[in-house]
Design a protein around this motif. Structure first.
Motif, PDB file in Angstrom:
ATOM      1  N   ASP A 154      86.933 -22.312 110.145  1.00  0.00           N
ATOM      2  CA  ASP A 154      86.480 -21.312 109.176  1.00  0.00           C
ATOM      3  C   ASP A 154      86.121 -19.982 109.827  1.00  0.00           C
ATOM      4  OD1 ASP A 154      84.065 -21.934 110.413  1.00  0.00           O
ATOM      5  OD2 ASP A 154      82.933 -22.034 108.526  1.00  0.00           O
ATOM      6  N   PHE A 155      86.533 -19.805 111.083  1.00  0.00           N
ATOM      7  CA  PHE A 155      86.327 -18.556 111.814  1.00  0.00           C
ATOM      8  C   PHE A 155      87.231 -17.506 111.181  1.00  0.00           C
ATOM      9  CE2 PHE A 155      86.948 -15.732 115.494  1.00  0.00           C
ATOM     10  CZ  PHE A 155      85.681 -15.691 116.073  1.00  0.00           C
ATOM     11  N   TRP A 156      86.655 -16.472 110.572  1.00  0.00           N
ATOM     12  CA  TRP A 156      87.424 -15.522 109.757  1.00  0.00           C
ATOM     13  C   TRP A 156      88.137 -14.502 110.619  1.00  0.00           C
ATOM     14  CZ3 TRP A 156      86.071 -10.684 106.606  1.00  0.00           C
ATOM     15  CH2 TRP A 156      86.917 -10.550 105.502  1.00  0.00           C
ATOM     16  N   LEU A 157      89.425 -14.345 110.391  1.00  0.00           N
ATOM     17  CA  LEU A 157      90.229 -13.335 111.074  1.00  0.00           C
ATOM     18  C   LEU A 157      90.682 -12.305 110.049  1.00  0.00           C
ATOM     19  CD1 LEU A 157      92.449 -15.552 113.412  1.00  0.00           C
ATOM     20  CD2 LEU A 157      90.412 -14.236 114.045  1.00  0.00           C
ATOM     21  N   MET A 158      90.124 -11.107 110.158  1.00  0.00           N
ATOM     22  CA  MET A 158      90.437 -10.020 109.235  1.00  0.00           C
ATOM     23  C   MET A 158      91.008  -8.850 110.029  1.00  0.00           C
ATOM     24  SD  MET A 158      89.327  -6.851 107.938  1.00  0.00           S
ATOM     25  CE  MET A 158      87.563  -6.680 108.228  1.00  0.00           C
ATOM     26  N   GLY A 159      92.169  -8.362 109.622  1.00  0.00           N
ATOM     27  CA  GLY A 159      92.847  -7.332 110.392  1.00  0.00           C
ATOM     28  C   GLY A 159      92.770  -5.954 109.766  1.00  0.00           C
ATOM     29  N   GLU A 160      92.632  -4.945 110.608  1.00  0.00           N
ATOM     30  CA  GLU A 160      92.705  -3.563 110.143  1.00  0.00           C
ATOM     31  C   GLU A 160      94.166  -3.206 109.909  1.00  0.00           C
ATOM     32  OE1 GLU A 160      91.487   0.967 111.562  1.00  0.00           O
ATOM     33  OE2 GLU A 160      92.011  -0.552 113.048  1.00  0.00           O
ATOM     34  N   ILE A 219     103.130  -9.630 116.005  1.00  0.00           N
ATOM     35  CA  ILE A 219     102.847 -10.674 115.025  1.00  0.00           C
ATOM     36  C   ILE A 219     102.794 -12.054 115.675  1.00  0.00           C
ATOM     37  CG2 ILE A 219     105.201 -11.235 114.304  1.00  0.00           C
ATOM     38  CD1 ILE A 219     102.252 -10.518 111.934  1.00  0.00           C
ATOM     39  N   ASP A 220     103.557 -12.273 116.743  1.00  0.00           N
ATOM     40  CA  ASP A 220     103.511 -13.571 117.423  1.00  0.00           C
ATOM     41  C   ASP A 220     102.154 -13.785 118.089  1.00  0.00           C
ATOM     42  OD1 ASP A 220     106.080 -14.296 116.696  1.00  0.00           O
ATOM     43  OD2 ASP A 220     106.987 -13.390 118.476  1.00  0.00           O
ATOM     44  N   PHE A 221     101.549 -12.705 118.580  1.00  0.00           N
ATOM     45  CA  PHE A 221     100.208 -12.832 119.144  1.00  0.00           C
ATOM     46  C   PHE A 221      99.216 -13.218 118.048  1.00  0.00           C
ATOM     47  CE2 PHE A 221      95.987 -11.104 119.899  1.00  0.00           C
ATOM     48  CZ  PHE A 221      95.682 -11.629 121.139  1.00  0.00           C
ATOM     49  N   LEU A 222      99.326 -12.602 116.876  1.00  0.00           N
ATOM     50  CA  LEU A 222      98.414 -12.930 115.778  1.00  0.00           C
ATOM     51  C   LEU A 222      98.580 -14.386 115.347  1.00  0.00           C
ATOM     52  CD1 LEU A 222      98.670  -9.702 113.583  1.00  0.00           C
ATOM     53  CD2 LEU A 222      96.887 -10.311 115.232  1.00  0.00           C
ATOM     54  N   LYS A 223      99.810 -14.870 115.344  1.00  0.00           N
ATOM     55  CA  LYS A 223     100.037 -16.266 114.995  1.00  0.00           C
ATOM     56  C   LYS A 223      99.414 -17.193 116.041  1.00  0.00           C
ATOM     57  CE  LYS A 223     104.295 -15.550 112.359  1.00  0.00           C
ATOM     58  NZ  LYS A 223     105.767 -15.800 112.293  1.00  0.00           N
ATOM     59  N   ALA A 224      99.556 -16.827 117.307  1.00  0.00           N
ATOM     60  CA  ALA A 224      98.970 -17.632 118.374  1.00  0.00           C
ATOM     61  C   ALA A 224      97.445 -17.615 118.283  1.00  0.00           C
ATOM     62  CB  ALA A 224      99.427 -17.117 119.737  1.00  0.00           C
ATOM     63  N   LEU A 225      96.873 -16.460 117.965  1.00  0.00           N
ATOM     64  CA  LEU A 225      95.429 -16.362 117.806  1.00  0.00           C
ATOM     65  C   LEU A 225      94.951 -17.217 116.638  1.00  0.00           C
ATOM     66  CD1 LEU A 225      92.697 -15.086 118.531  1.00  0.00           C
ATOM     67  CD2 LEU A 225      93.304 -13.160 117.051  1.00  0.00           C
ATOM     68  N   SER A 226      95.704 -17.210 115.548  1.00  0.00           N
ATOM     69  CA  SER A 226      95.350 -18.030 114.390  1.00  0.00           C
ATOM     70  C   SER A 226      95.384 -19.512 114.737  1.00  0.00           C
ATOM     71  CB  SER A 226      96.306 -17.738 113.233  1.00  0.00           C
ATOM     72  OG  SER A 226      96.057 -18.581 112.139  1.00  0.00           O
TER      73      SER A 226
END
Length: 453
Positions: A213-219, A197-204
């Motif tokens: 507005d670059f959309w990040l949608m996760g499986e 989850i920390d990687f996802l936060k860093a990516l966001s």
């Protein structure tokens, strides 16, 4: 959360290696073949369907199926070149179609350049720490003189160490490259539920600086989607709960299942109100919905639901004609066929379905209530479901009938007494609400989308 372009989106999903008829294996020696150019022939078809966003992936250099990445900076030679992809996306943008790609960041393939370096140099490789659990205390199932963690027991998929700053930097550089080189509009993150989850936060955070507005949608398949969809992480996740309810409610003649999910997710107070969750009837990993349903006439109320519930609807290529496909002994190839546009239209199992989806998409695009409105359950039985979608300027009543015969349902909406409802799905039909409860007739295997006049 603020409104996002994805709230307006109707997605089409293409698995390019299958769709383009690419060889199953990449030998990394043959010249590039621009098989992605096939998509040009489909642009007008996508526009007819009402598509304004394309999920295309995976398509970066890989060994086999695309999720075993070998190079994040190069389009798979079986599909084309970086230049051919950039031109294709320019054409799609010119036709009003946004594009998101697959971001496969949890793992890579054994042909990934850094893993190849470990295979060649062993403990002397500077990339040993790039991979989770890599240890020279034993051997791998492939006979390597080291062990490593894999995704879900598949040792062809090597788990990346996303805590390593060089790995994170490499991935973020790739994302920046894709945005700059191809002007993509977002990413679908493969197996996001298994990513730290920390990687996802860093990516966001990186995204916010790069292109807000670059959309990040996760499986995400299981769990509370809010764990991944919030201001700090992703914009949306896949909605596997609704996916399952869409088909099984029809197979089991049990609309109570999908009604329960929709009420829990979007009715007051609604766990996911306002979130543009990614809704779908099938995709490249699951049996096609036409093969899952026991009565394919249920395709019509099913897609009526898909295009009228909260969230972002997505259509998997070929399913607009009721294309069938089931996994065989775990093999996904039947789900990912090479489809030629002209032939698909000619041999369509359900030639009227694409026209129905066209109509449903147009209704959604012109209705603020269907795109952004609140959800309120009104009526549910085993084979009928009714709900309201309400925005500031519009109220829509949606009713679907999964039964094989025409039925009448009593809709209790005292707040609509004295109002007239115009049926947008069945032209020239309307209903007057002259009492607190009004009887509405429904055709078999069909629905009504009714606007309060």
């Amino acid at each position: 959360m603020n409104k996002h372009w994805a709230h307006e989106a109707i997605f089409y999903h293409i698995y390019p290696l299958g769709f383009c008829g690419a060889p199953e294996k990449n030998d990394f020696t043959k010249p590039a073949v621009n098989r992605l150019d096939k998509i040009y022939d489909w642009v007008n078809h996508l526009k007819y369907l009402g598509i304004n966003a394309l999920y295309l992936g995976p398509l970066f250099e890989s060994g086999e199926h695309g999720y075993d990445t070998a190079d994040y900076f190069k389009v798979d030679r079986r599909l084309g070149t970086n230049e051919s992809l950039a031109q294709l996306i320019r054409t799609l943008h010119e036709n009003g179609i946004r594009v998101i790609l697959d971001g496969v960041f949890h793992h890579v393939g054994r042909d990934f350049w850094a893993f190849r370096d470990v295979l060649e140099h062993g403990e002397k490789s500077p990339y040993c720490d790039w991979f989770t659990g890599l240890s020279f205390d034993g051997s791998s199932p492939y006979g390597d003189p080291f062990q490593y963690e894999a995704w879900n027991g598949h040792y062809s998929l090597v788990k990346l160490n996303l805590h390593h700053p060089e790995v994170k930097e490499h991935i973020f550089q790739a994302v920046q490259f894709w945005k700059d080189e191809f002007d993509i509009d977002g990413l679908r993150l493969d197996v996001a539920e298994d990513i730290d989850i920390d990687f996802l936060k860093a990516l966001s955070s990186f995204r916010d600086q790069m292109k807000p507005d670059f959309w990040l949608m996760g499986e995400v398949i299981h769990g509370d989607y809010r764990q991944w969809t919030n201001e700090d992480t992703l914009d949306a996740t896949t909605n596997y709960e609704v996916y399952k309810g869409l088909y099984s409610s029809h197979v089991d003649a049990n609309y109570f299942e999908i009604a329960h999910s929709l009420k829990r997710q979007f009715d007051d107070p609604g766990m996911y109100k306002g979130l543009p969750l990614y809704n779908f009837a099938d995709n490249h990993d699951v049996d096609r919905v036409a093969s899952t349903l026991t009565d394919q006439r249920h395709l019509y109320p099913l897609y009526t639901l898909l295009f009228s519930i909260p969230g972002v609807p997505s259509l998997y290529y070929g399913s607009e004609w009721g294309w069938e496909g089931k996994k065989v002994n775990g093999n996904d190839h039947p789900l990912r066929p090479d489809i030629e546009l002209g032939r698909a239209e000619q041999i369509s199992p359900h030639p009227d379905l694409a026209q129905t989806i066209h109509k449903l998409a147009q209704l959604r695009k012109t209705s603020s209530a269907l795109r952004h409105g609140n959800y309120k359950q009104v009526h549910v039985t085993h084979e009928q479901l009714a709900f309201l979608r309400q925005s500031d300027d519009e109220t829509i009543l949606v009713i679907v009938n999964a039964a094989a015969e025409e039925v009448s349902v009593d809709i209790k909406l005292p707040e609509l007494k004295g109002r007239r409802l115009v049926d947008l799905l069945n032209p020239e039909q309307s209903v007057e609400f002259n009492a607190n409860t009004t009887q509405i007739n429904l055709y078999p295997y069909w629905g009504r989308i009714m606007k309060v006049a």
